[in-house]
Design a protein around this motif. Structure first.
Motif, mmCIF file in Angstrom:
data_model
loop_
_atom_site.group_PDB
_atom_site.id
_atom_site.type_symbol
_atom_site.label_atom_id
_atom_site.label_comp_id
_atom_site.label_asym_id
_atom_site.label_seq_id
_atom_site.Cartn_x
_atom_site.Cartn_y
_atom_site.Cartn_z
ATOM 1 N N ARG A 251 10.833 35.087 -23.208
ATOM 2 C CA ARG A 251 10.528 36.516 -23.358
ATOM 3 C C ARG A 251 11.216 37.051 -24.606
ATOM 4 N NH1 ARG A 251 12.933 41.269 -21.397
ATOM 5 N NH2 ARG A 251 14.453 40.066 -20.218
ATOM 6 N N LEU B 187 11.595 39.057 -14.121
ATOM 7 C CA LEU B 187 10.459 38.193 -13.807
ATOM 8 C C LEU B 187 9.141 38.962 -13.871
ATOM 9 C CD1 LEU B 187 12.129 36.290 -10.844
ATOM 10 C CD2 LEU B 187 11.331 35.222 -12.973
ATOM 11 N N ALA C 15 5.947 38.226 -16.211
ATOM 12 C CA ALA C 15 4.884 37.581 -15.433
ATOM 13 C C ALA C 15 3.537 37.620 -16.139
ATOM 14 C CB ALA C 15 4.768 38.267 -14.065
ATOM 15 N N ARG D 204 4.436 34.621 -17.279
ATOM 16 C CA ARG D 204 5.149 33.665 -18.119
ATOM 17 C C ARG D 204 6.492 33.275 -17.498
ATOM 18 N NH1 ARG D 204 6.842 35.966 -22.463
ATOM 19 N NH2 ARG D 204 6.250 38.089 -21.916
ATOM 20 N N LEU D 205 6.988 32.125 -17.920
ATOM 21 C CA LEU D 205 8.242 31.598 -17.403
ATOM 22 C C LEU D 205 9.425 32.335 -18.021
ATOM 23 C CD1 LEU D 205 9.254 27.960 -16.881
ATOM 24 C CD2 LEU D 205 10.551 29.266 -18.544
ATOM 25 N N ARG E 30 9.230 31.542 -12.543
ATOM 26 C CA ARG E 30 8.115 32.413 -12.911
ATOM 27 C C ARG E 30 7.446 32.945 -11.659
ATOM 28 N NH1 ARG E 30 3.089 28.980 -13.282
ATOM 29 N NH2 ARG E 30 2.233 30.630 -14.576
#
Length: 230
Positions: free
Chosen positions: A44, A163, A167, A169-170, A222
């Motif tokens: 991120r 998260l 989301a 994505r991990l 995730r």
């Protein structure tokens, strides 16, 4: 700021690191469009600096894939030597949020990135995070799955917010630890324990529904919308 630089010119990359790192920003670099897409899928970032003239997969195509395939909402500033109005319009329509022509001032680049991140930050009146059946009102700290209110611990709120913002994505273990504990990281594997508690709240109370919190062994965690694939 966590800044991803998708740029193949090593001199430009070195210049950006030299300017931004002493200011306390965290930088990562991808030399190709494909590598940049992989970074975004795995981590991120607060903002992305994207070269428009990448070899192979160019900046315009990278931007389109970020928006259409990864559903990435991270602000993108495109750097390019092309300075016509049509070039700028094309970049913006591909999904870029801002456009800066080379050569540029680093002070101006910093100001533009600050503005993009500021605009991307939710206002107090719009702080409801949603993904699939999950809804988290960060203003009143209320979490619901499929309309049912969940009991979440204080650290669980921080983990879930990180998260949800990423989301689907991990989010890596390191990113989650930084989100919760900043630089005062715990000596023990406290993250695993708090993830277990969060999973109990999110998934164990819904045995008939697909689990939403998944572990990627050795990397991170995730959220997935299990019902979306049914």
């Amino acid at each position: 700021m966590r800044i991803l630089i998708i740029e193949d010119n090593p001199d430009i990359v070195a210049n950006l690191y030299e300017y931004f790192e002493p200011l306390g920003h965290q930088l990562d670099n991808a030399r190709t469009g494909h590598a940049g897409l992989t970074r975004v899928a795995e981590q991120r970032f607060d903002v992305i600096v994207l070269d428009g003239m990448l070899p192979g997969l160019d900046g315009l195509e990278v931007c389109r894939r970020l928006r259409e395939e990864l559903h990435c909402k991270t602000p993108v500033l495109m750097l390019t030597a092309r300075d016509t109005v049509n070039d700028k319009v094309t970049g913006l329509r591909a999904g870029a949020d801002d456009y800066l022509v080379k050569p540029y001032s680093l002070i101006e680049l910093e100001a533009r990135l600050d503005a993009l991140v500021r605009r991307a930050t939710p206002s107090m009146a719009d702080q409801v995070l949603r993904f699939g059946e999950l809804e988290f009102d960060t203003g009143i700290f209320e979490v619901k799955r499929a309309g049912q209110r969940l009991e979440i611990t204080p650290i669980g709120y921080k983990l879930l917010a990180a998260l949800l913002r990423a989301a689907p994505r991990l989010v890596t273990r390191e990113e989650l630890e930084q989100e919760v504990w900043k630089d005062a990281l715990p000596l023990s594997d406290a993250l695993r324990s708090h993830i277990h508690t969060l999973r109990q709240a999110l998934d164990k109370s819904f045995p008939a529904s697909p689990p939403m919190l998944l572990t990627v062994p050795g990397i991170g965690y995730r959220l997935v919308d299990g019902d979306a694939s049914q």
